[in-house]
Write an enzyme that holds these catalytic residues in place. Structure first.
Site, PDB file in Angstrom:
ATOM      1  N   HIS A 178       0.702  -1.170  -0.066  1.00  0.00           N
ATOM      2  CA  HIS A 178       0.008   0.022   0.131  1.00  0.00           C
ATOM      3  C   HIS A 178       0.768   1.348   0.106  1.00  0.00           C
ATOM      4  O   HIS A 178       1.868   1.105   0.750  1.00  0.00           O
ATOM      5  CB  HIS A 178      -0.875   0.081   1.197  1.00  0.00           C
ATOM      6  CG  HIS A 178      -0.179  -0.086   2.524  1.00  0.00           C
ATOM      7  ND1 HIS A 178       0.179   1.223   3.263  1.00  0.00           N
ATOM      8  CD2 HIS A 178       0.055  -1.039   3.352  1.00  0.00           C
ATOM      9  CE1 HIS A 178       0.742   0.776   4.314  1.00  0.00           C
ATOM     10  NE2 HIS A 178       0.513  -0.518   4.522  1.00  0.00           N
ATOM     11  N   ASP A 179       0.421   2.302  -0.562  1.00  0.00           N
ATOM     12  CA  ASP A 179       1.084   3.847  -0.824  1.00  0.00           C
ATOM     13  C   ASP A 179       2.442   3.713  -1.456  1.00  0.00           C
ATOM     14  O   ASP A 179       3.033   4.497  -1.266  1.00  0.00           O
ATOM     15  CB  ASP A 179       0.940   4.185   0.561  1.00  0.00           C
ATOM     16  CG  ASP A 179      -0.380   4.184   1.206  1.00  0.00           C
ATOM     17  OD1 ASP A 179      -1.175   5.121   0.904  1.00  0.00           O
ATOM     18  OD2 ASP A 179      -0.682   3.557   2.066  1.00  0.00           O
ATOM     19  N   GLY A 227       4.870  -1.340   2.573  1.00  0.00           N
ATOM     20  CA  GLY A 227       4.272  -0.216   2.454  1.00  0.00           C
ATOM     21  C   GLY A 227       4.942   1.150   2.053  1.00  0.00           C
ATOM     22  O   GLY A 227       6.121   1.142   2.898  1.00  0.00           O
TER      23      GLY A 227
END
Length: 281
Positions: A127-128, A145
């Protein structure tokens, strides 16, 4: 555009939820599942069994192979179903079992993969993350992440990059490396834990960097990572000595980045060539 373009080809077993947008010339194979907030730009191909969720946009002419999963929730215990997503640039090729998780509210809310990338089988983008253009992730690469990869990075098979780490443009990460600290642009890292072993000379040559570019980068790397004195002193000296050199300035700017979340990677046994010998050609 229309929600589903008339020129799209969709297998009868595919599930496309109301609200999804399918561009012209898209090809959606058997047993694919597409969520209601997904946008497929023109010419996207989903081979089979592909799952796409979240607020996700797949760029034109991209191809997703069997069992790729894009836009699923982040592996973050703080995530509570907030509307976050993924952006994949045009002409990017995601091979079998690739996973790209959507952003989190603790980050930017969006995971981004650039244009003309190749993500090989079973690679994972957390994520991100922000993955630049023309990046190659070999089989089983794992990005935690919030990782940032510059343009034209190459990450070897089975390598793992810790969350929050930055990898600069044109860097190379060797297979099975464990990267826990920032990798400067044009660097070559290897090992567990990964250590800086020199420049990504092969990659630089393949992409047309001149002999003068390589000489300047070699000299800067030697000064920064081999010469005596504190690192702060060597960094200041490099800024003075190589003022006006665009590529070296990029390296130095990366090192001085004020928002750095990880320390700079430590040097190992430094070399400028894969065979351990400097090449002044």
């Amino acid at each position: 555009m229309d929600r589903i373009a008339g020129t799209a080809t969709i297998h009868p077993s595919a599930v496309i939820e109301p609200g999804a947008q399918i561009g012209s010339g898209c090809r959606i194979g058997p047993f694919c599942v597409i969520g209601p907030s997904v946008v497929l730009e023109e010419g996207v191909e989903l081979v089979s069994h592909v799952v796409i969720e979240g607020i996700t946009r797949i760029g034109a002419e991209s191809r997703l192979s069997a069992y790729a999963s894009i836009g699923l929730p982040p592996q973050d215990l703080k995530y509570q179903g907030e509307p976050t997503g993924v952006e994949v640039g045009p002409r990017t090729y995601l091979r079998e079992h690739v996973t790209v998780h959507r952003g989190s509210v603790g980050g930017s809310g969006m995971t981004r993969v650039g244009a003309d990338c190749l993500l090989m089988a079973c690679s994972h983008v957390g994520h991100d993350c922000r993955v630049g253009d023309r990046v190659i992730l070999a089989n089983n690469v794992m990005l935690g992440g919030h990782v940032q990869l510059g343009d034209q990075c190459f990450l070897g098979g089975g390598s793992a990059v810790h969350q929050m780490v930055r990898v600069g443009r044109q860097a190379m990460v060797g297979g099975l490396a464990g990267v826990t600290n920032d990798v400067p642009p044009f660097g070559n890292v290897f090992g567990l834990p990964a250590r800086l072993v020199g420049l990504n000379v092969v990659g630089l040559r393949r992409r047309g960097f001149s002999r003068e570019n390589l000489h300047a980068l070699r000299a800067a790397y030697r000064l920064l990572f081999r010469d005596p004195g504190t690192f702060a002193e060597r960094l200041t000296l490099a800024e003075e000595r190589f003022a006006g050199d665009e590529l070296v300035t990029e390296v130095l700017t990366f090192m001085r980045a004020s928002d750095r979340r990880r320390e700079l990677i430590r040097p190992g046994r430094m070399s400028m060539e894969p065979n351990g010998e400097d090449d002044d050609a």
